[in-house]
Design a protein around this motif. Structure first.
Motif, PDB file in Angstrom:
ATOM      1  N   GLN A 179       1.081  -1.519   0.015  1.00 14.89           N
ATOM      2  CA  GLN A 179      -0.128   0.226  -0.015  1.00 14.89           C
ATOM      3  C   GLN A 179       0.830   0.901  -0.090  1.00 14.89           C
ATOM      4  N   THR A 180       2.044   1.331   0.850  1.00 19.11           N
ATOM      5  CA  THR A 180       2.437   2.559   1.239  1.00 19.11           C
ATOM      6  C   THR A 180       3.549   2.702  -0.560  1.00 19.11           C
ATOM      7  N   ALA A 181       3.856   1.659  -1.043  1.00 19.79           N
ATOM      8  CA  ALA A 181       4.744   1.655  -2.666  1.00 19.79           C
ATOM      9  C   ALA A 181       3.942   1.978  -3.260  1.00 19.79           C
ATOM     10  N   GLU A 182       2.258   1.657  -3.576  1.00 21.10           N
ATOM     11  CA  GLU A 182       1.403   1.690  -4.590  1.00 21.10           C
ATOM     12  C   GLU A 182       1.209   3.657  -3.711  1.00 21.10           C
ATOM     13  N   GLU A 183       0.885   4.610  -2.790  1.00 19.32           N
ATOM     14  CA  GLU A 183       0.646   5.405  -3.506  1.00 19.32           C
ATOM     15  C   GLU A 183       2.116   6.313  -3.465  1.00 19.32           C
ATOM     16  N   GLU A 184       2.969   5.839  -3.286  1.00 20.53           N
ATOM     17  CA  GLU A 184       3.579   6.689  -3.609  1.00 20.53           C
ATOM     18  C   GLU A 184       4.329   6.816  -5.090  1.00 20.53           C
ATOM     19  N   LEU A 185       3.980   5.894  -5.656  1.00 27.89           N
ATOM     20  CA  LEU A 185       3.365   5.895  -7.177  1.00 27.89           C
ATOM     21  C   LEU A 185       2.305   6.558  -7.776  1.00 27.89           C
ATOM     22  N   GLY A 225      12.060  -4.902  -5.377  1.00 28.37           N
ATOM     23  CA  GLY A 225      11.559  -5.625  -6.659  1.00 28.37           C
ATOM     24  C   GLY A 225      10.949  -6.781  -6.858  1.00 28.37           C
ATOM     25  N   VAL A 226      10.274  -7.173  -5.519  1.00 22.47           N
ATOM     26  CA  VAL A 226       9.127  -7.979  -5.658  1.00 22.47           C
ATOM     27  C   VAL A 226       7.714  -6.685  -6.093  1.00 22.47           C
ATOM     28  N   ILE A 227       8.447  -5.786  -4.975  1.00 21.93           N
ATOM     29  CA  ILE A 227       6.953  -4.956  -4.632  1.00 21.93           C
ATOM     30  C   ILE A 227       7.448  -4.515  -6.727  1.00 21.93           C
ATOM     31  N   ALA A 228       7.973  -3.819  -6.946  1.00 16.46           N
ATOM     32  CA  ALA A 228       8.380  -3.212  -7.974  1.00 16.46           C
ATOM     33  C   ALA A 228       7.533  -3.933  -9.413  1.00 16.46           C
ATOM     34  N   GLY A 229       7.608  -4.845  -9.249  1.00 18.01           N
ATOM     35  CA  GLY A 229       6.761  -5.715 -10.488  1.00 18.01           C
ATOM     36  C   GLY A 229       5.687  -6.052 -10.096  1.00 18.01           C
TER      37      GLY A 229
END
Length: 231
Positions: free
Chosen positions: A56-62, A81-85
């Motif tokens: 969720q945090t990574a998604e919000e930053e994107l 890298g898994v999250i970025a994928g």
């Protein structure tokens, strides 16, 4: 404007990708973000944190970058890298860089080599100077089993989605990585369906490729990959 989101790994923090982020910042006018995932950073506080909070945090930053920039690149290290994928399958990003991406983890051969080095240093009274011992001793003490299970859940959920990645992808792997085995990079190259993909092996690097002896080669290759075909 071009944006670049750099995502760190499990039990790590932005410092893991900071050298690459700084290199790109010095050579471009891009908006580069290196967020810290929940429970991570210099002081680990992972108890009670779940993998969906990391996503969720990574998604919000994107999403913030996508609102500001016409072009967005994703860079992910290890678990990042898994999250970025995962994010690359859901959002319209232009390029993806996977650094030591942990779709598989623990390289027994290299791990035993690292352990032998620690044992050797213990006999010579230099164990406290061994960088691997210092780093992993701290992480083991401050990483609850529940957090490790959350990491495993994340990988299990995302791995089947990787075949959906269609953007140009650079896959980077240190050949002396004791955490992520070489088969992880080969799996990514085989699985990702993008017609534009490249494997880069760093012969002298361990897991922390942005801090390793091949880092200047790494930085140059990443910059070249991201700059290619820019109008």
């Amino acid at each position: 404007m071009i944006g670049c989101l750099c995502i760190h790994g499990f039990t790590g923090g932005p410092y893991e990708v900071e050298p690459l982020a700084q290199y790109l910042q010095e050579r471009t006018n891009w908006l580069i973000e290196t967020p810290c995932l929940p429970g991570h950073g210099e002081q680990l506080q992972l108890k009670g944190v779940t993998y969906d909070q990391w996503l969720q945090t990574a998604e919000e930053e994107l999403q913030k970058l996508l609102n500001k920039c016409d072009t967005v690149y994703l860079v992910g290290f290890s678990m990042g890298g898994v999250i970025a994928g995962y994010l690359a399958t859901k959002y319209s990003v232009q390029k993806l860089v996977l650094l030591s991406a942990a779709v598989y983890y623990i390289n027994p051969k290299q791990m035993f080599s690292d352990i032998r080095g620690m044992v050797r240093d213990s006999f010579t009274g230099r164990l406290k100077e061994n960088p691997l011992f210092v780093r992993y001793k701290t992480k083991i003490v401050h990483t609850p089993l529940t957090a490790t299970l959350e990491f495993r859940k994340l990988v299990s959920e995302v791995r089947p989605m990787l075949k959906e990645i269609s953007v140009p992808t650079l896959i980077v792997q240190g050949e002396k990585d004791g955490i992520v085995p070489l088969k992880s990079a080969h799996y990514l190259y085989k699985t990702i369906r993008s017609p534009v993909k490249k494997l880069l092996f760093l012969p002298s690097s361990g897991h922390l490729v942005c801090h390793g002896p091949d880092r200047q080669q790494l930085f140059g290759e990443v910059e070249k990959f991201l700059q290619e075909n820019l109008s």
